[in-house]
Motif scaffolding. Structure first.
Motif, PDB file in Angstrom:
ATOM      1  N   ARG A   3     -21.168  -2.336  20.574  1.00 10.49           N
ATOM      2  CA  ARG A   3     -21.422  -3.725  20.213  1.00 10.49           C
ATOM      3  C   ARG A   3     -22.202  -4.467  21.289  1.00 10.49           C
ATOM      4  O   ARG A   3     -23.113  -5.249  21.011  1.00 10.49           O
ATOM      5  N   GLU A   4     -21.862  -4.195  22.583  1.00  7.49           N
ATOM      6  CA  GLU A   4     -22.546  -4.866  23.691  1.00  7.49           C
ATOM      7  C   GLU A   4     -24.016  -4.466  23.742  1.00  7.49           C
ATOM      8  O   GLU A   4     -24.893  -5.298  24.033  1.00  7.49           O
ATOM      9  N   SER A   5     -24.290  -3.228  23.457  1.00  5.19           N
ATOM     10  CA  SER A   5     -25.685  -2.763  23.470  1.00  5.19           C
ATOM     11  C   SER A   5     -26.497  -3.437  22.367  1.00  5.19           C
ATOM     12  O   SER A   5     -27.655  -3.825  22.581  1.00  5.19           O
ATOM     13  N   PHE A   6     -25.893  -3.560  21.203  1.00  6.63           N
ATOM     14  CA  PHE A   6     -26.605  -4.237  20.113  1.00  6.63           C
ATOM     15  C   PHE A   6     -26.843  -5.709  20.443  1.00  6.63           C
ATOM     16  O   PHE A   6     -27.907  -6.266  20.139  1.00  6.63           O
ATOM     17  N   SER A  14     -35.614  -9.338  16.849  1.00  6.30           N
ATOM     18  CA  SER A  14     -34.964 -10.320  15.993  1.00  6.30           C
ATOM     19  C   SER A  14     -33.513  -9.930  15.704  1.00  6.30           C
ATOM     20  O   SER A  14     -33.249  -8.796  15.285  1.00  6.30           O
ATOM     21  N   PRO A  15     -32.561 -10.854  15.927  1.00  9.87           N
ATOM     22  CA  PRO A  15     -31.147 -10.544  15.673  1.00  9.87           C
ATOM     23  C   PRO A  15     -30.886 -10.038  14.256  1.00  9.87           C
ATOM     24  O   PRO A  15     -30.015  -9.184  14.048  1.00  9.87           O
ATOM     25  N   ALA A  16     -31.648 -10.543  13.281  1.00 10.52           N
ATOM     26  CA  ALA A  16     -31.453 -10.091  11.903  1.00 10.52           C
ATOM     27  C   ALA A  16     -31.761  -8.602  11.765  1.00 10.52           C
ATOM     28  O   ALA A  16     -31.037  -7.859  11.083  1.00 10.52           O
ATOM     29  N   TYR A  17     -32.819  -8.160  12.440  1.00 10.78           N
ATOM     30  CA  TYR A  17     -33.185  -6.750  12.378  1.00 10.78           C
ATOM     31  C   TYR A  17     -32.154  -5.882  13.109  1.00 10.78           C
ATOM     32  O   TYR A  17     -31.800  -4.789  12.654  1.00 10.78           O
ATOM     33  N   GLU A  23     -25.447  -2.337  11.108  1.00 12.59           N
ATOM     34  CA  GLU A  23     -24.731  -2.014   9.873  1.00 12.59           C
ATOM     35  C   GLU A  23     -25.031  -0.590   9.417  1.00 12.59           C
ATOM     36  O   GLU A  23     -24.149   0.114   8.914  1.00 12.59           O
ATOM     37  N   ALA A  24     -26.288  -0.178   9.603  1.00 10.62           N
ATOM     38  CA  ALA A  24     -26.653   1.194   9.223  1.00 10.62           C
ATOM     39  C   ALA A  24     -25.874   2.206  10.053  1.00 10.62           C
ATOM     40  O   ALA A  24     -25.387   3.224   9.542  1.00 10.62           O
TER      41      ALA A  24
END
Length: 501
Positions: A3-6, A14-17, A23-24
């Motif tokens: 999670r920290e890496s993301f 972009s945060p959306a990407y 999620e993938a």
């Protein structure tokens, strides 16, 4: 990536990407989590990206893949070739410890987890295939023969007086040598002919038990999967004999997992009598490279004893191969293969029957054998085995593998024991014959090509016979590619005989 890496990645993209990518990844991780929680084969097969993610996550749990690892022992997972490391997905430590092939290795948490998960998946598949009450199993990096030997050696400590193994005859060398290698004396029980089938002589088995004495018998060593016209042993009746006399029962189920009939026999034998362990090949049942087997049984503690009998650590390759295969197929994929195999058995049976009748031969009636078929070769010169073995060599040189021709009167000595009528499972079978089997993975085009080549070879052999019997034959006629091939067949005849034995 965690999670920290993301979260850190959201500062660059972009945060959306990034959230979409996260999620993938979670969808892959969800499959892995379900596998670890349930320990069962997933219904649907995994894609390669999920498989490789899982294997990579396991591999980096082994000490040889730690960043900054300092190994000063004699076994530190060092590999000279990067190609070898990649071939094994960097699982270098193997499985087990010196005292138990199923034990966890402190240096190799990933490999240990791989081993546990593989054994759990294989147990699930055995239940799916028909042995619903199996208690435990493990993958061992040895083929069927040596795995049987391991079972016999484990029983040795339980039965110190025992020196004999009662063995209904099956003409296959490795299962016979497994008893010799373990240091026991095989007591061969000849089969009885019932119609075309060779079946277990139960009266002879029980008489031999009474003659030798139960305390001096290590076990009864029975067989399920086999070449027709022999059929699976009468497992239920043998299991009852073993229970009545207090004798262990080891079953050679080499390629029986793919057959619901073989698995049903094992399940019923355990229900009505005694079966201590049953051994099956990985390559024959799961289409992986040769080198592994599964030892399974209905008593958890006995199966653990067998695993502790294995000396030293073991190769993880067979476990890795079958894990990848089962996760790729899923339980639905494996069930589909089992269904297709049954369909191919019916198709192969019908095609051989048609061809045999065209040559005034017949398909032997062996309804109790669910995998192997046999076709008579009576019209060939069976009292002179050259014509029969020549047919075998012709098929061999035409790239037909697996088909066996069985002439009359073959004699073979195995580990000092002489078998008359070797390959036919009896001293005097009534006729020579040809075997073919419908094993897992066979396709309709395999059957069609086999029938086409067999037809061509039968014509060529008959032509050769007619040439020899016709004093007026004009040798300038009928010179074709088959005649040229016959010359090659004669050269390679010895090669075929060695391969078929």
């Amino acid at each position: 990536m965690n999670r920290e890496s993301f979260a850190a990645g959201e500062r660059l993209v972009s945060p959306a990407y990034v959230r979409q990518g996260c999620e993938a990844r979670r969808s892959h991780e969800h499959l892995i989590r379900l596998l670890l929680e349930k320990g069962k084969c997933p219904e649907n097969g995994w894609d390669e990206s999920t498989l490789e993610l899982f294997l990579h996550e396991l591999a980096i749990m082994d000490s040889n893949n730690f960043l900054g690892n300092c190994g000063v022992g004699e076994r530190e997972g060092r590999v000279a070739s990067a190609l070898v490391a990649r071939r094994h997905y960097r699982f270098i430590h193997g499985i087990g410890r010196s005292g138990d092939i199923s034990a966890v290795q402190p240096k190799a948490a990933g490999s240990s987890l791989l081993n546990k998960i593989t054994n759990s998946l294989v147990l699930d598949i055995i239940k799916l295939a028909g042995v619903h009450t199996v208690a435990n199993c493990f993958v061992v990096p040895m083929a069927t023969g040596m795995s049987l030997t391991l079972c016999f050696l484990t029983l040795r400590h339980k039965r110190p007086k025992a020196k004999y193994i009662i063995w209904p005859r099956i003409d296959q060398k490795s299962c016979f040598k497994s008893m010799i290698t373990a240091g026991f004396e095989p007591v061969v029980i000849e089969n009885v002919l019932e119609g075309d089938e060779l079946r277990t002589d139960l009266k002879a088995v029980e008489a031999k038990v009474q003659e030798l004495g139960p305390d001096y018998i290590l076990c009864i060593h029975s067989t399920t999967s086999c070449f027709a016209p022999r059929v699976p042993d009468r497992l239920e009746e043998l299991a009852v004999i073993c229970a009545n006399y207090g004798i262990p029962h080891i079953v050679n189920n080499a390629y029986g997992v793919q057959s619901s009939k073989c698995m049903h026999l094992i399940q019923q034998g355990a229900r009505v009598g005694r079966i201590d362990a049953f051994v099956q090949s990985l390559d024959k049942n799961f289409m992986v490279p040769v080198g592994g087997a599964i030892i399974a049984g209905f008593n958890d503690s006995f199966i653990q004893e067998i695993s502790k009998m294995y000396p030293g650590r073991a190769s993880a390759s067979p476990s890795l191969d079958v894990l990848i295969t089962l996760l790729s197929l899923g339980s639905n994929g494996y069930k589909k293969l089992l269904k297709e195999r049954k369909e191919m058995f019916s198709y192969l049976s019908n095609q051989i029957k048609k061809l045999s009748e065209a040559y005034n031969e017949r398909l032997l009636h062996t309804p109790h054998n669910p995998i192997s078929l046999a076709m008579t070769l009576k019209t060939l010169d069976e009292h002179h085995d050259k014509a029969v073995t020549q047919l075998g060599s012709m098929l061999f040189t035409r790239q037909v593998s697996g088909a066996r021709v069985v002439p009359l009167g073959s004699v073979q000595t195995v580990s000092g024991y002489t078998f008359r009528g070797f390959m036919s499972h009896t001293n005097n079978y009534p006729c020579a014959y040809l075997n073919a089997a419908s094993a897992i993975g066979m396709k309709m085009q395999d059957v069609d090509l086999f029938i086409k080549r067999l037809d061509k070879c039968l014509k060529a052999v008959r032509k050769e016979q007619s040439k020899e019997s016709d004093d007026n034959y004009d040798k300038t006629e009928d010179v074709d590619i088959e005649e040229m091939a016959l010359k090659l067949d004669n050269v390679l005849l010895d090669t075929y005989q060695d391969a078929s034995s």
